[in-house]
Design a protein around this motif. Sequence first.
Motif, PDB file in Angstrom:
ATOM      1  N   ARG A  68     -22.950 -64.865 -10.495  1.00 27.68           N
ATOM      2  CA  ARG A  68     -23.279 -65.791  -9.416  1.00 27.68           C
ATOM      3  C   ARG A  68     -21.997 -66.449  -8.916  1.00 27.68           C
ATOM      4  O   ARG A  68     -21.105 -66.765  -9.693  1.00 27.68           O
ATOM      5  CB  ARG A  68     -24.262 -66.872  -9.882  1.00 27.68           C
ATOM      6  N   TYR A 196     -25.261 -58.848  -6.637  1.00 29.99           N
ATOM      7  CA  TYR A 196     -25.476 -59.369  -7.993  1.00 29.99           C
ATOM      8  C   TYR A 196     -26.822 -60.100  -8.099  1.00 29.99           C
ATOM      9  O   TYR A 196     -27.210 -60.843  -7.198  1.00 29.99           O
ATOM     10  CB  TYR A 196     -24.339 -60.334  -8.402  1.00 29.99           C
ATOM     11  N   LYS A 204     -35.555 -65.086  -7.626  1.00 30.21           N
ATOM     12  CA  LYS A 204     -35.225 -65.733  -8.886  1.00 30.21           C
ATOM     13  C   LYS A 204     -34.581 -67.095  -8.674  1.00 30.21           C
ATOM     14  O   LYS A 204     -35.274 -68.104  -8.494  1.00 30.21           O
ATOM     15  CB  LYS A 204     -34.315 -64.797  -9.704  1.00 30.21           C
ATOM     16  N   LYS A 205     -33.273 -67.196  -8.697  1.00 26.75           N
ATOM     17  CA  LYS A 205     -32.621 -68.504  -8.606  1.00 26.75           C
ATOM     18  C   LYS A 205     -32.850 -69.146  -7.235  1.00 26.75           C
ATOM     19  O   LYS A 205     -33.046 -70.351  -7.127  1.00 26.75           O
ATOM     20  CB  LYS A 205     -31.119 -68.361  -8.857  1.00 26.75           C
ATOM     21  N   HIS A 225     -35.198 -74.829 -14.925  1.00 26.56           N
ATOM     22  CA  HIS A 225     -34.474 -73.708 -15.537  1.00 26.56           C
ATOM     23  C   HIS A 225     -34.812 -73.704 -17.026  1.00 26.56           C
ATOM     24  O   HIS A 225     -33.990 -74.086 -17.861  1.00 26.56           O
ATOM     25  CB  HIS A 225     -32.972 -73.931 -15.291  1.00 26.56           C
ATOM     26  N   SER A 247     -26.920 -71.333 -18.220  1.00 24.00           N
ATOM     27  CA  SER A 247     -26.908 -69.871 -18.239  1.00 24.00           C
ATOM     28  C   SER A 247     -26.091 -69.346 -19.419  1.00 24.00           C
ATOM     29  O   SER A 247     -25.036 -69.885 -19.733  1.00 24.00           O
ATOM     30  CB  SER A 247     -26.298 -69.348 -16.943  1.00 24.00           C
ATOM     31  N   ASP A 276     -36.727 -67.891 -18.538  1.00 17.77           N
ATOM     32  CA  ASP A 276     -35.681 -68.469 -17.686  1.00 17.77           C
ATOM     33  C   ASP A 276     -36.159 -69.591 -16.768  1.00 17.77           C
ATOM     34  O   ASP A 276     -35.412 -70.526 -16.525  1.00 17.77           O
ATOM     35  CB  ASP A 276     -35.049 -67.355 -16.831  1.00 17.77           C
ATOM     36  N   PHE A 298     -34.186 -60.819 -16.843  1.00 17.29           N
ATOM     37  CA  PHE A 298     -32.863 -60.401 -16.366  1.00 17.29           C
ATOM     38  C   PHE A 298     -31.900 -60.985 -17.391  1.00 17.29           C
ATOM     39  O   PHE A 298     -31.318 -62.045 -17.191  1.00 17.29           O
ATOM     40  CB  PHE A 298     -32.639 -60.954 -14.951  1.00 17.29           C
ATOM     41  N   ARG A 368     -26.055 -57.050 -17.762  1.00 12.13           N
ATOM     42  CA  ARG A 368     -27.456 -57.483 -17.839  1.00 12.13           C
ATOM     43  C   ARG A 368     -28.413 -56.325 -18.066  1.00 12.13           C
ATOM     44  O   ARG A 368     -28.097 -55.177 -17.768  1.00 12.13           O
ATOM     45  CB  ARG A 368     -27.844 -58.148 -16.504  1.00 12.13           C
ATOM     46  N   ALA A 430     -21.696 -66.367 -16.870  1.00 15.82           N
ATOM     47  CA  ALA A 430     -22.796 -66.132 -15.926  1.00 15.82           C
ATOM     48  C   ALA A 430     -22.423 -66.515 -14.496  1.00 15.82           C
ATOM     49  O   ALA A 430     -23.059 -66.080 -13.548  1.00 15.82           O
ATOM     50  CB  ALA A 430     -24.044 -66.888 -16.364  1.00 15.82           C
ATOM     51  N   PHE A 448     -28.665 -74.940  -9.597  1.00 13.84           N
ATOM     52  CA  PHE A 448     -29.957 -74.458  -9.095  1.00 13.84           C
ATOM     53  C   PHE A 448     -30.820 -75.510  -8.412  1.00 13.84           C
ATOM     54  O   PHE A 448     -31.900 -75.198  -7.919  1.00 13.84           O
ATOM     55  CB  PHE A 448     -30.758 -73.846 -10.252  1.00 13.84           C
TER      56      PHE A 448
HETATM   57  C1  OXD Z   1     -29.504 -66.265 -15.048  1.00  9.30           C
HETATM   58  C2  OXD Z   1     -28.536 -67.373 -14.945  1.00  9.30           C
HETATM   59  O1  OXD Z   1     -29.210 -65.137 -14.616  1.00  9.30           O
HETATM   60  O2  OXD Z   1     -28.901 -68.502 -15.307  1.00  9.30           O
HETATM   61  O3  OXD Z   1     -30.612 -66.521 -15.535  1.00  9.30           O
HETATM   62  O4  OXD Z   1     -27.396 -67.158 -14.491  1.00  9.30           O
END
Ligand code: OXD
Length: 582
Positions: A68, A196, A204-205, A225, A247, A276, A298, A368, A430, A448
Motif C-alpha cells: 500500500r 497491489y 477491502k481497505k 481493522h 498491518s 482483517d 489476503f 501474499r 505492509a 484506513f
Molecule cells: C492488509 C493490510 O493487507 O492491513 O490487510 O495492509
Amino acid sequence: MIPESVRAWVAEVAALTTPDRIHWCDGSEEERVSLTAEAVASGVLIPLNPEKLPNSYLHRSDPTDVARTEHLTFICSATKATAGPNNNWLAPEEAKARLTPLYRGAMKGRTLYVVPFVMGPVGSPFSKVGVELTDSVYVVLNMRIMTRMGNQAWGQLAGRDEFTRCLHSLGDLSPDRRFICHFPEENTIWSVGSGYGGNALLGKKCLALRIASALGRDQGWMAEHMLILGVQNPAGEKSYICAAFPSACGKTNLAMLVPPPAMAAKGWKVWTVGDDIAWLRPGPDGRLWAVNPEAGFFGVAPGTSNRTNANAIVSASANAIFTNVALQTDGTVWWEGHHEAPRPGMLDWRGNLWDSSSGQPAAHPNSRFTCPASQCPSIADEWEDPAGVPISALLFGARRPNVVPLVTEARSWQHGTFVAATLASETTAAATGAVGVLRRDPMAMLPFCGYNMGDYFAHWLRMGAAVPHPPRIFGVNWFRTDASGKFLWPGFGENLRVIEWVLDRCAGRGEGVESPIGTLPANVDFDGLGLSAEQQAALLAVHPEQWLQETVSQAEFFQRFGDTIPAALWAEHAELARRCEA
Ligand code: OXD
Ligand code: MN
C-alpha cells in the motif's frame, strides 16, 4: 436487474478509458475458468503444481508495486477539515482533474471488467454493494475470492442506486502516476497506477474501511481493522472477541489460532469469523455485534508455516492466488519462514534464480496469499450469519519491544477508547516506507480511517454510550523483548492463555491487580512455558516513569488534531499522568 444508473456509469467510464471490450462479470465457475485461462495466456498468472496446489496460481507484480502506498492515498471530502490531519486531502474537483487524464484512453487494447460485489453476507441488511470497473484480470480473480462477486450483487441491490462506484485502472503502473482517491460524500473510489491488493482490490481497505468508516459515522455503526474470533472454554461457554492490530502484526495468525495441546485437552476450542475487518453494530440485546464483510483472506505469506498457522496453510492449499512469493522447481511456493526447506533452482519473487548467499529474501516481505475463507479448517459455522456475532471483548495490540505489558484491561469504555486512540506500533512491510519505526496508529486505523480521527474518537465515545452492554476493552502486546532483543512471549497458540483471562474478566471472574494504566492479571497461566520468574515479571511490568514519557508523545499526537480531540480523551490523558505520578 442491473440498475440503469450502473449502465450509464459504465458507458461514461468506457467513453473515457476506451477499452477494446467490456466484460460484465457474473461470478460463475465458467467465467472463473475462462478468465483464469486468459490470465495464464497473458502471463499475469503462472499455474502452480495441480496435485499439490490445485487450481492455484502465482502472480508477480511490478517490482515498484508491492505494498500500500499511503503517501499516494487521498480522502477527497469537500473540506480538508473533514479528512483530518490523519489523511492526505485533495479537493474533489482537483482530484478528478488530476486523475481524469490518467484514465483517458488507459484501457485501450484492454478489457474493461464490470465487477459487482457484496461486502458482507448476501441478504444481510447490513451488507453493502460495490461495483468495481477495472482493466486488471488479476483484480477480478482476487475480488472473486475476497468478496461475494457476481450477479448476486444485483439481487442485493434490488434495483436501488445505493452502491459504491469503484473505478480502477492499472494505468502505466508508474509510482509517479499512482493515486488512490476516496470521495466519501459521493460513495466513490478512484484508483489508478497500482495493481497491489490494498490499492486495487477496492472492496477491502478502500470500501470496507475508508468509505465504510464514514458511512458508519453517519449511520451509527463502526467499520474497524479487526479480526473476529470465536472461543469456547472447557465449560462450553462460547464467546466472540474482536482484535485490532496494525498491518502485518499477526492478525491472521490470531484469527486462526490453534489451541496449544494442553489447552485443547482441557476442552478449549477456537473458530475464525474474520481475519482483517469487522463491521460492528448495536444489536437488539444491547450488545455490539460483528460481521466480517469479506469472503476471503489476503494474508501475509512470510512467517506463515505449519507451526505458526497451520490453518492458513490449509486454507491456501487450493484455489489460491499467491503474489510475489518464490517458486520452487516442483511448482510449489516458498517464502521466508516456510516449514519446508527451499530446494536448489528456486526462483525469487521477481522470477530470477535465487541465490541463498545473496542476503536477499526469496519472497517479497509483503508477499501474499489470497484464498476463500470457506476453506479455513477453523472457519466458524456462523461466519456468514447475516446478524453477525455478539462481541464480549475488544483487544488492541501492536509491536512494542518495551513499555507495554502483555495484557491490561481498560477501566471503562471511555478509558478503552483512550487506550486504543493512543495505540503505537513499529511499522512493517505492509506499507512502503521505513520498517521498524514507532508510530501512533489509533485503533490500527491510521491508514484506513476515511475521516478526521478526532471525529472518529468522538464517534467511538458515542457508540459506547449508545450500547448498553459494550464489550470490555483490553490492550495486549505479544512483542515485548528482553535486554538482548529476544521476544519474551511465545505468542501464536499460547496467546489463548491471555484470551482465557480476558474472557474470565468478561464473565466477572478473572482476578485483577490495579496499575496506573489499567487492570493487570493477577494470574496468567504461565505453566509449562519455561519462563523464569523474572521473565514473567518483565512481561507484565508497568514502569510509571516510562508511561509518563508515553503521555508526552500521546499529547504531541493528540495536538495534531487540534480541538477535534474529545475533552473526555484529554481527561483520560490527564488521569493517566496523574496516576503515573502518584
Ligand atoms: C492488509 C493490510 O493487507 O492491513 O490487510 O495492509
Ligand atoms: Mn489489514
